[in-house]
Structure formats: structure tokens, C-alpha cells
Enzyme design. Structure first.
Site, PDB file in Angstrom:
ATOM      1  N   TYR A  87      92.413 -57.347  56.593  1.00 44.43           N
ATOM      2  CA  TYR A  87      91.288 -56.821  57.357  1.00 44.43           C
ATOM      3  C   TYR A  87      89.991 -57.336  56.740  1.00 44.43           C
ATOM      4  O   TYR A  87      89.741 -57.153  55.549  1.00 44.43           O
ATOM      5  CB  TYR A  87      91.297 -55.287  57.332  1.00 44.43           C
ATOM      6  CG  TYR A  87      90.330 -54.671  58.311  1.00 44.43           C
ATOM      7  CD1 TYR A  87      90.724 -54.404  59.612  1.00 44.43           C
ATOM      8  CD2 TYR A  87      89.018 -54.380  57.928  1.00 44.43           C
ATOM      9  CE1 TYR A  87      89.837 -53.840  60.530  1.00 44.43           C
ATOM     10  CE2 TYR A  87      88.133 -53.826  58.841  1.00 44.43           C
ATOM     11  CZ  TYR A  87      88.544 -53.566  60.137  1.00 44.43           C
ATOM     12  OH  TYR A  87      87.657 -53.026  61.031  1.00 44.43           O
ATOM     13  N   LEU A  88      89.190 -58.014  57.557  1.00 41.55           N
ATOM     14  CA  LEU A  88      87.916 -58.546  57.088  1.00 41.55           C
ATOM     15  C   LEU A  88      86.812 -57.546  57.393  1.00 41.55           C
ATOM     16  O   LEU A  88      86.497 -57.288  58.565  1.00 41.55           O
ATOM     17  CB  LEU A  88      87.613 -59.892  57.759  1.00 41.55           C
ATOM     18  CG  LEU A  88      88.610 -61.022  57.507  1.00 41.55           C
ATOM     19  CD1 LEU A  88      88.187 -62.289  58.254  1.00 41.55           C
ATOM     20  CD2 LEU A  88      88.748 -61.304  56.025  1.00 41.55           C
ATOM     21  N   ASP A 190      89.173 -70.383  71.804  1.00 39.67           N
ATOM     22  CA  ASP A 190      88.643 -69.220  72.524  1.00 39.67           C
ATOM     23  C   ASP A 190      87.392 -68.734  71.794  1.00 39.67           C
ATOM     24  O   ASP A 190      87.284 -67.575  71.408  1.00 39.67           O
ATOM     25  CB  ASP A 190      89.704 -68.112  72.575  1.00 39.67           C
ATOM     26  CG  ASP A 190      89.321 -66.963  73.518  1.00 39.67           C
ATOM     27  OD1 ASP A 190      88.398 -67.151  74.343  1.00 39.67           O
ATOM     28  OD2 ASP A 190      89.941 -65.892  73.427  1.00 39.67           O
TER      29      ASP A 190
END
Length: 285
Positions: A87-88, A190
Site C-alpha cells: 500500500y502506497l 491507462d
């Protein structure tokens, strides 16, 4: 999230499971443990190979020295699949640094010289083959735009006259790309504003790739559709890796692609924007 499913993950001591935004395809959660946090993507009804392209893309970003989430684990979860990532934590950063980061990614080329990827693109409502091609035009037009055009007709978003306009646009795109020297750069695939962040240390990071090797203008065209990228981003990119003459005209090709994807995925609210992009291409010749 069902506690029995959480218990099957290769993690100890999950204290919290918090729903977060994860796009239109996955369910997403922030997992809080005693030592660190994790990002969990869940696809309820797909096999584990569903995440193969994203995993490969994250690993390719890492090899290109781009900050991206670490792949912790993937596998079966109930009837579906999961992908567990580091998790950043978010901070504030410089759009100029982001521009230089994207330029660095784009200077990573496929050594074979071919366009495509080892895994196909799998989306919520449409998928595209990334089979290797010798030219960018073949991959982009035949494997992306044509597939989208056929789907829009099948789903009645387009009438015969819309498809006829597309065929005129298609020829202009093919002609323009035949005169443009495309190189197979590593692409995010994307690159909208929801797929980058700045870490707590202020460094740019890229997330949720839909990877392929293609013309770098593909990524940049997508950045212009919904905003979130400032003039500092584009200026720093240009200074790091200048674009070739005629790029502003070609950007419309990739705006058209992205808006066609959104018309297919979200419906008629995007019909006028797609029509406007086709007219812009026709008017530019």
C-alpha cells in the site's frame, strides 16, 4: 469482505479491511495490519490468471526504475481471484517529476522491436488482443479501434452513418501513422489521473497498469481526456523526451480510442464526445 476469505490470505493479524476505490473491474480494500498496510484487489468470479497482465506490468515498471506497488501475493479467493499489493501512502509532489517519470518509462523499449504484450488486455466490457505485431498501426487500428467500432455497432451506440464516419477516420489514422516513426515503448496503457499518485516522500508512482509496448503518444493522448495533468507535466516530459512533429494531431487518435472505450463501458453520455473527436480528425485531414 467475508472473514473466512480474509483468513485465507497469506497475512497475519489483519486489524481492518476498508473498502476503497479500485476501478470498475475489481473490488478493492485497504488491509491494516500491525506492521504495515496492504492493497487488496478481488475479482469475484475470475481465475487467478486474471491478474497476470497487471502483475507483469507492475514488474516491468519496477525494472524500468518506476515506483509502483510491490506484488505480495496472488491466487484463488473463493470462486474468484485476488491480488495483494503493498500500500502506497499518498503525499504531495511535483507534476514536473511526474512528467520525467513517464518519459523514463517510455524510454524503455521492447528489444524485439515488436508492438504488443505477452498478455492480452481484459476489461469490464471488452477485451483486446495484444498479440505481437510488426507495426503500431496494425496493433492500434486492427486490434483496438476496429474491435471497438464493431462493438459500438453491435450494442446500438452507433448507427450505420457513425460507422461510415469511423471508416473515413480510420483511413486518415492509417495514413498518418504510416508517416510516423513509432517505437515500441513500455506504456502504462491507462494513464488517467486516477492511476498515478505521489508517495509520502513526494515521489511519483504509477499504479493499475494495462501494459503494452506501443507508441508513447498513446499514453500521452489519454492524459488529455479527463485532465489532472498540468502544463508542468507536459513541459517536463518534452524536455526529457521531445515529441516528434505532428504529435498534437495524432493525440486525437488516442483521445478517440479512450472515449470509444468509455462509450462502450458507460453508455451514451460519451457519444457526442466520440463524434467530436472523429470530426476533429476529419477536419485536420
Amino acid at each position: 469482505m467475508d472473514k473466512s476469505l480474509l483468513a485465507s490470505l497469506p497475512l497475519d493479524g489483519i486489524k481492518e479491511c476498508l473498502p476503497v476505490s479500485g476501478g470498475d473491474v475489481n473490488r478493492a480494500f485497504k488491509l491494516v495490519t500491525k506492521n504495515q498496510n496492504y492493497f487488496l484487489l478481488v475479482q469475484p468470479v475470475c481465475v487467478r490468471e486474471f491478474y497476470a497482465a497487471e502483475i507483469a506490468g507492475l514488474n516491468d515498471l519496477k525494472r524500468a526504475k518506476i515506483i509502483a506497488p510491490e506484488v505480495i501475493s496472488t491466487g484463488k479467493l473463493g470462486r474468484g481471484a485476488y491480488l495483494l499489493l503493498s500500500y502506497l501512502e499518498k503525499g504531495e509532489g511535483s507534476q514536473a517529476d511526474l512528467g520525467r517519470t513517464v518519459a523514463k518509462m517510455h524510454r524503455t523499449y521492447n528489444p524485439s522491436g515488436q508492438f504488443g504484450y505477452k498478455y492480452d488486455y481484459v476489461g469490464a466490457s471488452i477485451s483486446f488482443s495484444n498479440d505481437w505485431r510488426a507495426s503500431w498501426a496494425e496493433l492500434f487500428v486492427n486490434n483496438r479501434l476496429d474491435i471497438l467500432a464493431q462493438k459500438l455497432v453491435e450494442d446500438t451506440y452507433w448507427k450505420i452513418e457513425d460507422f461510415s464516419t469511423y471508416m473515413q477516420v480510420r483511413q486518415l489514422i492509417l495514413t498518418a501513422l504510416s508517416q510516423h516513426d513509432s517505437k515500441p515503448s513500455l506504456l502504462h496503457g491507462d494513464l488517467w489521473a486516477g492511476n498515478f499518485l505521489f508517495t509520502e516522500a513526494g515521489q511519483p508512482a504509477l499504479i493499475d497498469p494495462a501494459p503494452l509496448y506501443g507508441d508513447r503518444e498513446f499514453d500521452l493522448g489519454i492524459t488529455t481526456v479527463f485532465g489532472g495533468f498540468t502544463e508542468e507535466f507536459y513541459q517536463a516530459y518534452q524536455e526529457s523526451y521531445p515529441l516528434k512533429e505532428g504529435y498534437s494531431k495524432r493525440m486525437h487518435f488516442y483521445r478517440l480510442y479512450y472515449l470509444m472505450v468509455h462509450l462502450d463501458k458507460f453508455g451514451r453520455n460519451y457519444k457526442q464526445a466520440v463524434a467530436d473527436e472523429m470530426q476533429a480528425i476529419l477536419q485536420a485531414g
